[in-house]
Design a protein around this motif. Structure first.
Motif, short mmCIF file in Angstrom:
data_model
loop_
_atom_site.label_atom_id
_atom_site.label_comp_id
_atom_site.label_asym_id
_atom_site.label_seq_id
_atom_site.Cartn_x
_atom_site.Cartn_y
_atom_site.Cartn_z
N TRP A 174 0.83 -1.20 0.00
CA TRP A 174 0.00 0.00 0.00
C TRP A 174 0.87 1.26 0.00
O TRP A 174 0.46 2.29 -0.55
CB TRP A 174 -0.92 -0.03 1.21
N GLU A 175 2.04 1.16 0.60
CA GLU A 175 2.97 2.29 0.56
C GLU A 175 3.45 2.56 -0.87
O GLU A 175 3.46 3.71 -1.32
CB GLU A 175 4.16 1.99 1.47
N ILE A 176 3.81 1.50 -1.59
CA ILE A 176 4.23 1.65 -2.98
C ILE A 176 3.09 2.17 -3.84
O ILE A 176 3.27 3.04 -4.71
CB ILE A 176 4.77 0.31 -3.52
N LEU A 177 1.88 1.62 -3.60
CA LEU A 177 0.71 2.07 -4.35
C LEU A 177 0.44 3.55 -4.12
O LEU A 177 0.10 4.30 -5.05
CB LEU A 177 -0.51 1.24 -3.94
N TYR A 179 2.71 5.82 -3.28
CA TYR A 179 3.77 6.60 -3.91
C TYR A 179 3.57 6.73 -5.42
O TYR A 179 4.03 7.70 -6.02
CB TYR A 179 5.13 5.94 -3.64
N VAL A 180 2.88 5.78 -6.01
CA VAL A 180 2.61 5.84 -7.45
C VAL A 180 1.34 6.64 -7.74
O VAL A 180 1.30 7.47 -8.66
CB VAL A 180 2.50 4.42 -8.04
N THR A 181 0.29 6.43 -6.93
CA THR A 181 -1.01 7.03 -7.19
C THR A 181 -1.05 8.52 -6.84
O THR A 181 -1.58 9.34 -7.61
CB THR A 181 -2.10 6.29 -6.41
N PRO A 183 1.27 11.03 -6.66
CA PRO A 183 1.83 12.01 -7.60
C PRO A 183 0.99 12.19 -8.86
O PRO A 183 0.84 13.31 -9.36
CB PRO A 183 3.21 11.44 -7.92
N LEU A 184 0.42 11.10 -9.37
CA LEU A 184 -0.40 11.20 -10.57
C LEU A 184 -1.64 12.05 -10.33
O LEU A 184 -1.98 12.94 -11.13
CB LEU A 184 -0.80 9.80 -11.04
#
Length: 278
Positions: A174-177, A179-181, A183-184
């Motif tokens: 969820w942390e990686i998700l 970090y990706v979501t 900024p977008l």
């Protein structure tokens, strides 16, 4: 499988984590107090921020206890601390993404999320972390990690064969998700309005800086509250008190009427602050 040797922690590392947790608790508490003190500021985005602050406060408290306790092996309070931190930290990531999604829908799409979306945010941001935490505790995946993947607190038991899977499920995925979501979504928001909006243990402090100290409306009210208390202690009269009121002169009344007509045409600074605080 032989247990891994514990990673030694320096006193400075523990002190840094404890200070960070204390600042996070203070920041989250200030956000909660500002929400309770001024009902007129309880907008939907700040309502979501309230739930994020609750998750951050719980996360910081659990980390603080873990570092202060200095676990040497798995125990009931080690498992409890690991479960609380897992639930709170995962919930914090979900609420952060919920706020970003709400802002995207409101600003870019022009369709503010209603009560249905709010209930959905609650179901996902509290329900998914709770289900993961209950499953991890039931399967005995939470325990002492010898500070090899943490800084003094308990998390995933490193003796578990599928520890990498549970590290992902209990936080890292969820942390990686996020970090990706995030900024977008914020790039899309920034393009639309041409304006944009730190570790695990300082989330509450970062939220306090952004949404209290850097929000002019809340900052002004806090300063006014502090100044009023200071003046009351010194026995100074407050502005606008009955003792300092004077009868307005006729020509002053005319000037005030003209000023009121101008205020009807141009939004007041307070209205602009309320609009920009979201």
């Amino acid at each position: 499988m032989s247990p891994l040797p514990p990673t030694p922690l320096f006193a400075a590392e523990r002190a840094a984590v404890l200070v960070s947790c204390a600042l996070s608790c203070s920041g989250s508490a200030l956000l909660l107090c500002s929400h309770a003190r001024w009902p007129e500021l309880r907008t939907r985005p700040r309502q979501l921020l309230l739930y994020l602050s609750l998750a951050d406060l719980l996360s910081a408290l659990s980390y603080f206890y873990g570092v202060l306790r200095d676990f040497q092996r798995s125990s009931w309070d080690c498992v409890l601390q690991g479960a609380v931190s897992t639930f709170a930290n995962t919930s914090s990531f979900f609420w952060t993404m919920a706020i970003a999604l709400y802002l995207y829908l409101s600003i870019v799409r022009g369709s503010p999320a209603g009560s249905g979306w709010l209930w959905g945010f609650h179901a996902v941001s509290w329900g998914v972390p709770l289900a993961i935490t209950v499953a991890a505790v039931a399967l005995r995946k939470i325990g002492y990690d010898a500070s090899n993947v943490s800084v003094g607190w308990c998390w995933v038991d490193l003796e578990a064969e599928d520890r990498l899977l549970w590290m992902l499920l209990t936080g890292k995925l969820w942390e990686i998700l996020a970090y990706v979501t995030l900024p977008l979504l914020y790039i899309l928001i920034k393009k639309h309005i041409n304006r944009a909006g730190i570790g695990n243990t300082f989330q509450g402090g970062a939220n306090c800086i952004m949404f209290v100290l850097c929000t002019r409306v809340v900052r002004a009210r806090l300063l006014a509250l502090l100044c009023c208390g200071h003046c009351a202690q010194l026995g100074w009269p407050l502005q606008g008190s009955r003792g300092s009121w004077q009868q307005p002169q006729p020509h002053q009344d005319k000037d005030k009427d003209k000023d009121k007509d101008k205020e009807k045409e141009v939004p007041s600074p307070e209205q602009s602050k309320l609009l920009s605080s979201t």
